[in-house]
Design a protein around this motif. Structure first.
Motif, mmCIF file in Angstrom:
data_model
loop_
_atom_site.group_PDB
_atom_site.id
_atom_site.type_symbol
_atom_site.label_atom_id
_atom_site.label_comp_id
_atom_site.label_asym_id
_atom_site.label_seq_id
_atom_site.Cartn_x
_atom_site.Cartn_y
_atom_site.Cartn_z
ATOM 1 N N CYS A 89 0.841 -1.207 0.000
ATOM 2 C CA CYS A 89 0.000 0.000 0.000
ATOM 3 C C CYS A 89 0.872 1.251 0.000
ATOM 4 N N GLY A 90 2.079 1.134 0.593
ATOM 5 C CA GLY A 90 2.991 2.274 0.616
ATOM 6 C C GLY A 90 2.768 3.223 1.779
ATOM 7 N N SER A 91 1.756 2.956 2.617
ATOM 8 C CA SER A 91 1.523 3.923 3.701
ATOM 9 C C SER A 91 1.252 3.297 5.065
ATOM 10 N N CYS A 92 1.249 1.962 5.181
ATOM 11 C CA CYS A 92 1.047 1.348 6.508
ATOM 12 C C CYS A 92 2.406 1.300 7.235
ATOM 13 N N PRO A 93 2.410 1.024 8.547
ATOM 14 C CA PRO A 93 3.692 1.016 9.277
ATOM 15 C C PRO A 93 4.716 0.031 8.686
ATOM 16 N N GLN A 94 4.287 -1.152 8.191
ATOM 17 C CA GLN A 94 5.251 -2.098 7.602
ATOM 18 C C GLN A 94 5.854 -1.517 6.328
ATOM 19 N N CYS A 95 5.013 -0.987 5.449
ATOM 20 C CA CYS A 95 5.531 -0.394 4.207
ATOM 21 C C CYS A 95 6.485 0.760 4.517
ATOM 22 N N LEU A 96 6.078 1.617 5.455
ATOM 23 C CA LEU A 96 6.873 2.818 5.726
ATOM 24 C C LEU A 96 8.167 2.523 6.465
ATOM 25 N N ARG A 102 5.534 -7.074 3.781
ATOM 26 C CA ARG A 102 4.681 -7.443 4.921
ATOM 27 C C ARG A 102 3.480 -6.517 5.020
ATOM 28 N N CYS A 103 3.159 -5.804 3.947
ATOM 29 C CA CYS A 103 2.081 -4.798 3.977
ATOM 30 C C CYS A 103 0.871 -5.296 4.768
ATOM 31 N N ALA A 104 0.430 -4.444 5.700
ATOM 32 C CA ALA A 104 -0.645 -4.843 6.612
ATOM 33 C C ALA A 104 -1.984 -4.239 6.208
ATOM 34 N N ASN A 105 -2.054 -3.633 5.026
ATOM 35 C CA ASN A 105 -3.304 -2.979 4.630
ATOM 36 C C ASN A 105 -3.740 -3.409 3.223
ATOM 37 N N PRO A 106 -4.071 -4.698 3.056
ATOM 38 C CA PRO A 106 -4.470 -5.160 1.720
ATOM 39 C C PRO A 106 -5.732 -4.477 1.204
HETATM 40 ZN ZN LIG Z 1 1.333 -1.316 3.419
#
Ligand SMILES: [Zn+2]
Ligand SMILES: NC(=O)c1ccc[n+]([C@@H]2O[C@H](COP(=O)([O-])OP(=O)(O)OC[C@H]3O[C@@H](n4cnc5c(N)ncnc54)[C@H](O)[C@@H]3O)[C@@H](O)[C@H]2O)c1
Ligand SMILES: [Zn+2]
Length: 363
Positions: A89-96, A102-106
């Motif tokens: 997503c590019g904006s969740c804590p894992q991405c950032l 590990r993106c946590a916002n599918p």
């Molecule tokens: Zn993410």
């Protein structure tokens, strides 16, 4: 468009004619050119893990962009792309924090609940996409953050392998475990994933790389990929002892690339003090892994690796450069090319341990 659909678990795939929607905002329609057969789909077809049904299987595909939805400026029609299930997503804590795999916002990269489905049967009923890709299909409709643009010099029937297997195995060695130059490595399971881990360890500069498999053909391929030693697990009931004998006492890094609790235990047991075992294989949800607690006193470590801890938008073009300059071997990994209609036979060959990777070609 035609696609390989799973309707029950356990079950085989059936080729169906499906309708595919036009790309919505942030989405890209791709004409599939190559699709690799990864063992993860087979685990789901065998019912070891649950999935929504019906579903178009496949998650290791590459192709050519046909159309893009509103707001997509990363690619345009005609671009060559590799799809990867690590949709960020590019904006969740894992991405950032540097872990987009590990993106946590599918939800941010999926169609909102209640929106029209991407894929439908003739009666209008929805069909899911495995890993939000659905790669065993003539066309894929996916979020733009699930693909990377690649050079047209790269043949797409080999580029597809990097979408899952190569990224997973190579990344497990180079990113998750961070194999250091001069070290000793063992890879248990020399299928598409294990062979890629062997290549990662070789390119990272490991001195000794031991491959373990039940098939002598796989062990021969492993040596072409960089294994310096092999252990035929069908010929010994003491794999750990055999690896210790070959390496003067054990390995710094062990990789499990099968998905069994017994081989996870082997990976941990063959470590030298301070060594790290990385589990890549998908161990069935109901299975537990047992270890001897005293081994933690020698600072051994056990860790998981998902999709090689990738940052695929930068990793995949780098791996393609390594293929084009001759260091990453992909041609040798493709044992068979088949048509979509033969996908079940392709998985039968995998079940029998006959192939490294099989690729579906769509032309
Ligand atoms: Zn993410
Ligand atoms: N962690 C991740 O992100 C990720 C991604 C992709 C695949 N996977 C998993 O990785 C695993 C391997 O996938 P693959 O596509 O390479 O499968 P594969 O079937 O091509 O390879 C498995 C290999 O293991 C060998 N093998 C089986 N039992 C063995 C044993 N007891 N001892 C030694 N060798 C044995 C087989 O002969 C085969 O060569 C699967 O569990 C798959 O689901 C994980
Ligand atoms: Zn896979």
């Amino acid at each position: 468009m035609r696609a390989a659909v799973l309707t029950e678990q356990p079950g085989e795939l059936a080729i169906e004619e499906l309708s595919i929607d036009r790309p919505g905002p942030g989405e890209v329609l791709i004409q599939t050119v190559g699709a690799g057969l990864c063992h993860s789909d087979l685990h789901f077809m065998e019912g070891l893990f649950r999935t929504a049904l019906p579903v178009v299987m496949g998650h290791e595909s590459a192709g050519i962009v046909q159309a893009v939805g509103d707001g997509v400026d990363y690619v345009e029609p005609g671009d060559h792309v590799v799809a990867c299930l690590s949709i960020f997503c590019g904006s969740c804590p894992q991405c950032l924090s540097g872990h987009p795999s590990r993106c946590a916002n599918p939800q941010a990269t999926s169609r909102a609940k209640g929106s029209p489905p991407r894929l439908t049967r003739a009666d209008g009923s929805p069909v899911d996409q495995f890993a939000r890709l659905g790669g065993f299909a003539e066309e894929m409709l996916i979020h733009e953050n699930g693909l990377v643009k690649v050079t047209e010099d790269m043949p797409l029937d080999r580029a597809c392998l990097i979408g899952c297997g190569v990224t997973t195995g190579f990344g497990a060695a180079v990113r998750t475990a961070n194999v250091q130059v001069g070290t000793t490595v063992c890879v248990i399971g020399a299928g598409g994933i294990g062979l890629s881990a062997i290549q990662g360890a070789r390119i990272a500069g490991a001195n000794r790389i031991v491959a373990v498999d039940l098939s002598t053909a796989k062990l021969e391929t492993a040596q072409r990929m960089g294994a310096t030693h092999v252990v035929d697990a069908s010929a010994t009931d003491d794999v750990v002892g055999a690896v210790r004998d070959l390496t003067g006492g054990g390995v710094d890094y062990a990789f499990e690339a099968i998905g069994r609790s017994t081989t996870v235990r082997q990976a941990f047991d063959m470590l030298v003090p301070g060594g790290v075992a990385t589990v890549i294989g998908m161990v069935p949800s109901k299975d537990e892994v047992t270890l001897r607690g005293i081994d933690f006193l020698s600072e051994k470590k056990l860790q998981g690796s998902a999709m090689g801890s990738n940052q695929f938008r930068t990793d995949i073009p780098r791996m393609i450069d390594m293929y084009l300059d001759g260091r990453l071997l992909l041609d040798e990994m493709v044992s068979a090319r088949i048509e979509l209609d033969a996908v079940n036979q392709g998985y039968e060959m995998m079940r029998n341990g006959e192939v490294a990777r099989t690729v579906i070609t769509f032309e």
